[in-house]
Scaffold this motif. Structure first.
Motif, PDB file in Angstrom:
ATOM      1  N   LEU A  31       0.845  -1.188   0.000  1.00  0.00           N
ATOM      2  CA  LEU A  31       0.000   0.000   0.000  1.00  0.00           C
ATOM      3  C   LEU A  31       0.881   1.238   0.000  1.00  0.00           C
ATOM      4  O   LEU A  31       1.862   1.313   0.743  1.00  0.00           O
ATOM      5  CB  LEU A  31      -0.912   0.022   1.231  1.00  0.00           C
ATOM      6  N   THR A  32       0.531   2.209  -0.824  1.00  0.00           N
ATOM      7  CA  THR A  32       1.239   3.473  -0.821  1.00  0.00           C
ATOM      8  C   THR A  32       0.788   4.297   0.384  1.00  0.00           C
ATOM      9  O   THR A  32      -0.139   3.918   1.104  1.00  0.00           O
ATOM     10  CB  THR A  32       0.962   4.256  -2.114  1.00  0.00           C
ATOM     11  N   GLN A  33       1.431   5.437   0.588  1.00  0.00           N
ATOM     12  CA  GLN A  33       1.084   6.272   1.738  1.00  0.00           C
ATOM     13  C   GLN A  33      -0.347   6.768   1.683  1.00  0.00           C
ATOM     14  O   GLN A  33      -0.960   7.031   2.724  1.00  0.00           O
ATOM     15  CB  GLN A  33       2.061   7.451   1.839  1.00  0.00           C
ATOM     16  N   ASP A  34      -0.903   6.899   0.471  1.00  0.00           N
ATOM     17  CA  ASP A  34      -2.301   7.309   0.357  1.00  0.00           C
ATOM     18  C   ASP A  34      -3.225   6.116   0.107  1.00  0.00           C
ATOM     19  O   ASP A  34      -4.329   6.263  -0.413  1.00  0.00           O
ATOM     20  CB  ASP A  34      -2.478   8.364  -0.738  1.00  0.00           C
ATOM     21  N   ASN A  35      -2.735   4.907   0.476  1.00  0.00           N
ATOM     22  CA  ASN A  35      -3.532   3.677   0.460  1.00  0.00           C
ATOM     23  C   ASN A  35      -3.949   3.225  -0.928  1.00  0.00           C
ATOM     24  O   ASN A  35      -4.973   2.552  -1.094  1.00  0.00           O
ATOM     25  CB  ASN A  35      -4.764   3.803   1.361  1.00  0.00           C
ATOM     26  N   LYS A  36      -3.164   3.563  -1.945  1.00  0.00           N
ATOM     27  CA  LYS A  36      -3.333   2.903  -3.233  1.00  0.00           C
ATOM     28  C   LYS A  36      -2.749   1.500  -3.123  1.00  0.00           C
ATOM     29  O   LYS A  36      -1.746   1.282  -2.442  1.00  0.00           O
ATOM     30  CB  LYS A  36      -2.656   3.684  -4.351  1.00  0.00           C
ATOM     31  N   ILE A  37      -3.351   0.546  -3.811  1.00  0.00           N
ATOM     32  CA  ILE A  37      -2.935  -0.845  -3.736  1.00  0.00           C
ATOM     33  C   ILE A  37      -2.042  -1.179  -4.923  1.00  0.00           C
ATOM     34  O   ILE A  37      -2.452  -1.022  -6.071  1.00  0.00           O
ATOM     35  CB  ILE A  37      -4.146  -1.790  -3.718  1.00  0.00           C
ATOM     36  N   LEU A  38      -0.825  -1.624  -4.639  1.00  0.00           N
ATOM     37  CA  LEU A  38       0.085  -2.077  -5.686  1.00  0.00           C
ATOM     38  C   LEU A  38       0.139  -3.602  -5.632  1.00  0.00           C
ATOM     39  O   LEU A  38       0.397  -4.187  -4.586  1.00  0.00           O
ATOM     40  CB  LEU A  38       1.483  -1.505  -5.467  1.00  0.00           C
ATOM     41  N   ILE A  39      -0.112  -4.231  -6.766  1.00  0.00           N
ATOM     42  CA  ILE A  39      -0.118  -5.687  -6.830  1.00  0.00           C
ATOM     43  C   ILE A  39       0.891  -6.113  -7.892  1.00  0.00           C
ATOM     44  O   ILE A  39       0.829  -5.658  -9.040  1.00  0.00           O
ATOM     45  CB  ILE A  39      -1.502  -6.237  -7.212  1.00  0.00           C
ATOM     46  N   SER A  40       1.833  -6.969  -7.522  1.00  0.00           N
ATOM     47  CA  SER A  40       2.716  -7.555  -8.517  1.00  0.00           C
ATOM     48  C   SER A  40       2.293  -8.994  -8.724  1.00  0.00           C
ATOM     49  O   SER A  40       1.848  -9.672  -7.788  1.00  0.00           O
ATOM     50  CB  SER A  40       4.182  -7.489  -8.062  1.00  0.00           C
ATOM     51  N   GLY A  41       2.410  -9.454  -9.938  1.00  0.00           N
ATOM     52  CA  GLY A  41       1.964 -10.818 -10.205  1.00  0.00           C
ATOM     53  C   GLY A  41       2.329 -11.256 -11.597  1.00  0.00           C
ATOM     54  O   GLY A  41       3.033 -10.558 -12.334  1.00  0.00           O
TER      55      GLY A  41
END
Length: 326
Positions: A315-325
């Protein structure tokens, strides 16, 4: 209508229309029959949080505008990356917002800006043949470990510019690694969490009673996360139909355990992350989705990753979700 909190549930199983200018924090429709959810084409409906749609097998739930000529505009936050090449098995976010992912030897470490564009900090680096897990220290140094499938007892450290700095021989094969804002280093070793001081010397060890999901196997599943308040969250191995999470204090003494039951247990996790509000996000590799729990461990929602198998999430500081896959 302006919904300033909570989730608005469209509880009818029949087809429904949302008419007029509306703003929702979260909107959910679940139907066990063939139905549709239509949005007024003459007005704007804004959803600031999550739109959750769930149908039942062989009974399609359709979403669309009231007039076919119109289309939806969506903004789901952080961009999806398609060019991690040999990487994508784990990711880390630096204090400046840059996103790091390790790859195979010929790819080194890829560094991206938060908008998904490559950063000029990217260079091939030493040690990348042993890089399955990655963490970024508060001073910008990069820490790499090889994981359970790599016979290497070292944690490798790179300078902020990607040049080799030093290594720490910990005497076991280190798996996932996380670094707290305090500089303390947390390393998964089988069913143990080992803590190193900021200078790399050993501090303490805690054995996680419920086991650690994927520990001791060649699964790059990132079952550990540090919450914004410094607590350590560890996804335990599944037992029957249940999953559980062990929460440790920063000194790795036990804090609490959450047990939860899903429609399908998480037998192969792909990352865990904690938001500033205490929400718990878990990557579910088996079912290609992200499961979201409330801060008390109760189920909140789940959303599909559109066929991508999540290997790690942050999660970024502003709560965006980063997903690697992959």
């Amino acid at each position: 209508l302006i919904s300033n909190g909570g989730t608005v549930n469209m509880i009818s199983t029949s087809s429904q229309k949302i008419i007029g200018e509306n703003t929702f924090e979260n909107l959910k429709k679940i139907s066990n029959v063939r139905s549709s959810l239509l949005f007024d084409s003459d007005h704007t409906t804004t959803i600031t949080g999550n739109l959750t749609l769930k149908g039942i097998a062989d009974n399609t739930l359709t979403i669309g505008p009231t007039e076919a000529a119109y289309q939806f505009e969506k903004n789901i936050g952080a961009p999806a990356f398609s060019d991690l090449e040999g990487g994508g098995l784990s990711i880390a976010i630096a204090s400046n917002g840059n996103i790091y992912s390790p790859g195979y030897p010929e790819y080194g470490i890829k560094v991206f800006n938060l908008d998904g564009t490559p950063s000029n900090a990217y260079t091939p680096v030493p040690y990348s043949e042993n890089a399955s897990y990655i963490a970024i220290a508060p001073n910008g140094e990069t820490y790499l470990t090889g994981g359970a499938g790599v016979s290497d007892s070292h944690i490798y450290i790179l300078n902020a510019n990607g040049t080799a700095s030093t290594s720490i021989d910990v005497g076991y094969n280190p798996e996932e690694i996380n670094i707290a804002d305090s500089g303390y280093i947390y390393v998964v070793n089988g069913d143990d969490i080992n803590v190193l001081n900021p200078d790399g010397t050993s501090s303490t060890t805690a054995t996680v009673a419920g086991g650690i999901s994927g520990s001791g196997t060649y699964n790059i599943d990132n079952p550990m996360a540090i919450s914004p308040n410094g607590e350590i969250y560890v996804l335990n191995s599944a037992t029957g139909a249940e999953n559980s999470i062990t929460v440790l204090n920063p000194d790795v003494t036990a804090s609490t355990t959450y047990t939860f039951t899903l429609d399908a247990p998480i037998n192969d996790a792909g990352g865990i992350a904690i938001s500033s509000s205490g929400k718990i996000y878990i990557g579910d590799k088996t079912n290609s989705r992200v499961v979201v729990l409330n801060s008390d461990g109760t189920f909140d929602t789940a959303f599909d990753t559109f066929g991508m198998t999540p290997w790690d999430l942050k999660l970024t500081q502003d709560n965006k979700i980063l997903i690697s896959g992959r």
